[in-house]
Write a protein that holds these residues in place. Structure first.
Motif, short mmCIF file in Angstrom:
data_model
loop_
_atom_site.label_atom_id
_atom_site.label_comp_id
_atom_site.label_asym_id
_atom_site.label_seq_id
_atom_site.Cartn_x
_atom_site.Cartn_y
_atom_site.Cartn_z
N PHE A 62 0.81 -1.22 0.00
CA PHE A 62 0.00 0.00 0.00
C PHE A 62 0.85 1.27 0.00
O PHE A 62 0.54 2.24 -0.71
N GLU A 63 1.93 1.27 0.75
CA GLU A 63 2.74 2.48 0.88
C GLU A 63 3.40 2.89 -0.42
O GLU A 63 3.81 4.05 -0.60
N ARG A 64 3.50 1.95 -1.38
CA ARG A 64 4.14 2.25 -2.67
C ARG A 64 3.13 2.64 -3.74
O ARG A 64 3.52 3.07 -4.83
N ASN A 65 1.87 2.48 -3.47
CA ASN A 65 0.85 2.74 -4.48
C ASN A 65 0.55 4.22 -4.63
O ASN A 65 0.64 4.99 -3.67
N ASP A 66 0.16 4.60 -5.84
CA ASP A 66 -0.27 5.97 -6.11
C ASP A 66 -1.61 6.19 -5.39
O ASP A 66 -2.56 5.44 -5.62
N PRO A 67 -1.72 7.21 -4.53
CA PRO A 67 -2.98 7.42 -3.82
C PRO A 67 -4.16 7.70 -4.74
O PRO A 67 -5.30 7.38 -4.40
N LEU A 68 -3.90 8.28 -5.92
CA LEU A 68 -5.00 8.51 -6.85
C LEU A 68 -5.52 7.19 -7.42
O LEU A 68 -6.73 7.03 -7.64
N GLN A 69 -4.60 6.24 -7.64
CA GLN A 69 -5.04 4.91 -8.07
C GLN A 69 -5.83 4.21 -6.96
O GLN A 69 -6.80 3.50 -7.21
N GLU A 70 -5.39 4.40 -5.72
CA GLU A 70 -6.13 3.84 -4.59
C GLU A 70 -7.56 4.42 -4.53
O GLU A 70 -8.52 3.72 -4.22
N GLU A 71 -7.70 5.70 -4.84
CA GLU A 71 -9.02 6.31 -4.84
C GLU A 71 -9.89 5.74 -5.96
O GLU A 71 -11.08 5.47 -5.77
N ARG A 72 -9.31 5.54 -7.15
CA ARG A 72 -10.05 4.92 -8.26
C ARG A 72 -10.48 3.51 -7.88
O ARG A 72 -11.60 3.07 -8.18
N HIS A 73 -9.58 2.79 -7.23
CA HIS A 73 -9.84 1.43 -6.76
C HIS A 73 -11.04 1.42 -5.81
O HIS A 73 -11.98 0.61 -5.95
N LEU A 74 -11.05 2.33 -4.85
CA LEU A 74 -12.16 2.45 -3.91
C LEU A 74 -13.44 2.85 -4.62
O LEU A 74 -14.52 2.28 -4.36
N ASP A 75 -13.35 3.80 -5.53
CA ASP A 75 -14.54 4.25 -6.27
C ASP A 75 -15.17 3.12 -7.06
O ASP A 75 -16.39 2.95 -7.07
N LEU A 76 -14.35 2.34 -7.75
CA LEU A 76 -14.89 1.29 -8.61
C LEU A 76 -15.51 0.15 -7.82
O LEU A 76 -16.61 -0.31 -8.12
N HIS A 77 -14.82 -0.29 -6.77
CA HIS A 77 -15.30 -1.46 -6.03
C HIS A 77 -16.42 -1.12 -5.05
O HIS A 77 -17.31 -1.96 -4.82
N VAL A 78 -16.40 0.07 -4.48
CA VAL A 78 -17.38 0.43 -3.46
C VAL A 78 -18.44 1.39 -3.99
O VAL A 78 -19.63 1.08 -4.00
N ARG A 79 -18.01 2.57 -4.45
CA ARG A 79 -19.00 3.57 -4.87
C ARG A 79 -19.82 3.09 -6.05
O ARG A 79 -21.05 3.23 -6.05
N ALA A 80 -19.17 2.49 -7.05
CA ALA A 80 -19.91 2.03 -8.22
C ALA A 80 -20.85 0.89 -7.86
O ALA A 80 -22.00 0.85 -8.33
N THR A 81 -20.39 -0.04 -7.04
CA THR A 81 -21.27 -1.15 -6.62
C THR A 81 -22.49 -0.63 -5.87
O THR A 81 -23.62 -1.08 -6.11
N MET A 82 -22.28 0.34 -4.98
CA MET A 82 -23.40 0.92 -4.23
C MET A 82 -24.37 1.64 -5.15
O MET A 82 -25.59 1.42 -5.09
N ARG A 83 -23.85 2.50 -6.04
CA ARG A 83 -24.72 3.30 -6.90
C ARG A 83 -25.54 2.43 -7.84
O ARG A 83 -26.74 2.66 -8.04
N LEU A 84 -24.90 1.44 -8.46
CA LEU A 84 -25.61 0.61 -9.43
C LEU A 84 -26.58 -0.34 -8.75
O LEU A 84 -27.67 -0.61 -9.27
N THR A 85 -26.21 -0.84 -7.57
CA THR A 85 -27.16 -1.66 -6.81
C THR A 85 -28.38 -0.83 -6.44
O THR A 85 -29.53 -1.30 -6.55
#
Length: 254
Positions: free
Chosen positions: A96-119
Motif C-alpha cells: 500500500f505504501e508504494r501505491n499511487d494514492p490517486l489509483q487507490e481512490e479509483r480502486h475504492l470508487d470502482l469497487h465500493v462507490r460504483a457497486t453501491m450506486r448501481l445496486t
C-alpha cells in the motif's frame, strides 16, 4: 423477472464469462466496460452463438458521467433489467505504501462507490416490479487481511449480506460471489506474466466453474457464494487461525 442482464466489466475475464453463461440461458445482455471494441466483439459472438440481443454501453465507472449513464439504464422502466452483475474491478500491489494514492481512490470508487450506486439504481426498479437478482463479484480476499483489495471486497460482502436479508422477502436477491485465484487476464493487467503470482497450481480455478457456481448460488438466493471446496475450507480456516498468521499466508500472490 425480466430476461435482460446487465454486466459490468464485461469486456474480459469473469465479466465476459458471466455474459456468455447468461446468454446461454436465453438472456439478452447489456454489456458495460470502457473498451468498446472488445464489447462489440463479444456482442457479435453472443448474438451469433445464442441468438440474443446485446446492447453495448461504454462507460468508465470511476467517473460520475459513466456511473450516471449506467444507473439511468438500470432505471429505465420500458427496458427492465432483471439481473445485474457488478463485476468491474482491478487489483493493486499489496504494498500500500508504494501505491499511487490517486489509483487507490479509483480502486475504492470502482469497487465500493460504483457497486453501491448501481445496486441502488437496480434495486429501486426491481422492487417496483417485485423481482430481480443482483450479483456483486467480491473475492476470497474479503475474508483475509489482504491490503485495500481485501478491504473493498469485505465491504462488498457485508453490503450484499445485509441487502439480501433486507430485500429477499420482496423478491430481490443479492449475492456476493467470492472466487479465489482464477484463470483470467486479471493478473496480466497488473503487469504479471504467467507463473509470477507465486500461487500453487491447485489453488487456481477455472472461470467457467466460478461463474456456474455463482449463478447457481444466486438462483438459490444465497447471500454469499464461495466457489470450490478448497476455498470454502480456506475461508473457514481464516476465521480460526491467528490474524498475524492469516496475514502472512495472504501475502501469497498478487
Amino acid at each position: 423477472m425480466s430476461r435482460t442482464a446487465l454486466v459490468t466489466g464485461a469486456s474480459s475475464g469473469l465479466g465476459a464469462e458471466f455474459a456468455r453463461q447468461l446468454a446461454a440461458t436465453g438472456a439478452d445482455l447489456v454489456l458495460v466496460a470502457r473498451d468498446r471494441g472488445a464489447l462489440e466483439t463479444l456482442s457479435a459472438e453472443l448474438g451469433r452463438d445464442h441468438a440474443v440481443s446485446c446492447e453495448v454501453l461504454t462507460a468508465d465507472l470511476t467517473t460520475r458521467e459513466g456511473l450516471d449513464a449506467v444507473a439511468a439504464r438500470l432505471r429505465e422502466p420500458e427496458r427492465p433489467v432483471g439481473v445485474l452483475v457488478n463485476n468491474a474491478g482491478f487489483g493493486l500491489d499489496l504494498r500500500f505504501e508504494r501505491n499511487d494514492p490517486l489509483q487507490e481512490e479509483r480502486h475504492l470508487d470502482l469497487h465500493v462507490r460504483a457497486t453501491m450506486r448501481l445496486t441502488h439504481a437496480a434495486l429501486g426498479a426491481m422492487l417496483l416490479r417485485g423481482g430481480g437478482r443482483i450479483i456483486n463479484v467480491a473475492s476470497v480476499a474479503a475474508f483475509l487481511p489482504r491490503g485495500t483489495y481485501g478491504a473493498v471486497k469485505a465491504w462488498v460482502v457485508s453490503f450484499s449480506r445485509w441487502a439480501n436479508i433486507t430485500y429477499s422477502s420482496r423478491g430481490v436477491s443479492v449475492t456476493a460471489v467470492c472466487p479465489g485465484f482464477t484463470h483470467t487476464d486479471f493478473h496480466a493487467r497488473m503487469g504479471l506474466a504467467a507463473g509470477e503470482e507465486g500461487v500453487p497450481p491447485f489453488l487456481w480455478l477455472d472461470a467457467g466453474d466460478v461463474v456456474r457456481a455463482g449463478l447457481r448460488d444466486a438462483a438459490r438466493g444465497r447471500a454469499v457464494s464461495v466457489p470450490s471446496l478448497r476455498y470454502k475450507a480456506l475461508v473457514t480456516a481464516a476465521r480460526l487461525l491467528p490474524s498475524r498468521l492469516v496475514a502472512r499466508l495472504a501475502e501469497a500472490g498478487r
